[in-house]
Design an enzyme around this catalytic site. Sequence first.
Site, PDB file in Angstrom:
ATOM      1  CB  THR A  48       3.329   0.491  -4.289  1.00 34.03           C
ATOM      2  OG1 THR A  48       3.502   2.155  -4.233  1.00 34.03           O
ATOM      3  CG2 THR A  48       2.192   0.174  -3.535  1.00 34.03           C
ATOM      4  CB  ILE A  69      -0.813  -0.014   1.358  1.00 32.11           C
ATOM      5  CG1 ILE A  69      -1.729  -1.168   1.344  1.00 32.11           C
ATOM      6  CG2 ILE A  69      -1.792   1.231   1.397  1.00 32.11           C
ATOM      7  CD1 ILE A  69      -2.287  -1.663   2.832  1.00 32.11           C
ATOM      8  CB  CYS A  70       0.701   4.544   0.470  1.00 32.56           C
ATOM      9  SG  CYS A  70       0.918   6.040   0.404  1.00 32.56           S
ATOM     10  N   GLY A  71       3.385   3.977  -0.096  1.00 27.28           N
ATOM     11  CA  GLY A  71       4.790   4.184  -0.004  1.00 27.28           C
ATOM     12  C   GLY A  71       5.386   2.740  -0.115  1.00 27.28           C
TER      13      GLY A  71
END
Length: 115
Positions: free
Chosen positions: A111, A107-109
């Site tokens: 990735t 998720i988010c960072g």
Amino acid sequence: MPTLYLFVTDTLADWEPGHVIAELRSGRYLKDPSSRYDVVLCGSTLHRITTMGGIPLVPEVLVEDIRPRERDVLVLPGADTWLETEKEPVMETVRDLLENGTVVAAICGATLALA
């Protein structure tokens, strides 16, 4: 019961994994509600971390000690630290898990680190 391993690290964006944890743990929307997941916190150390929202969490297992079984999942939530060199050993473990067929969700960072 399969396990959802939640990777916890300082600055973890504590709101990001909330929905997946709640639904897999409760089994409310699973085709077979009895196939819900156990949740285990994992980390690069067993030291207490503090989330972005200030919540203290203590990992139960080291990420490198995970021995996944069929249907286990590793969730990597966002944090401000994913691109720091200290995460390189974590990502090596994640690569090994992926090569062995473990489902990894980022998720988010996280990735960026996974990419």
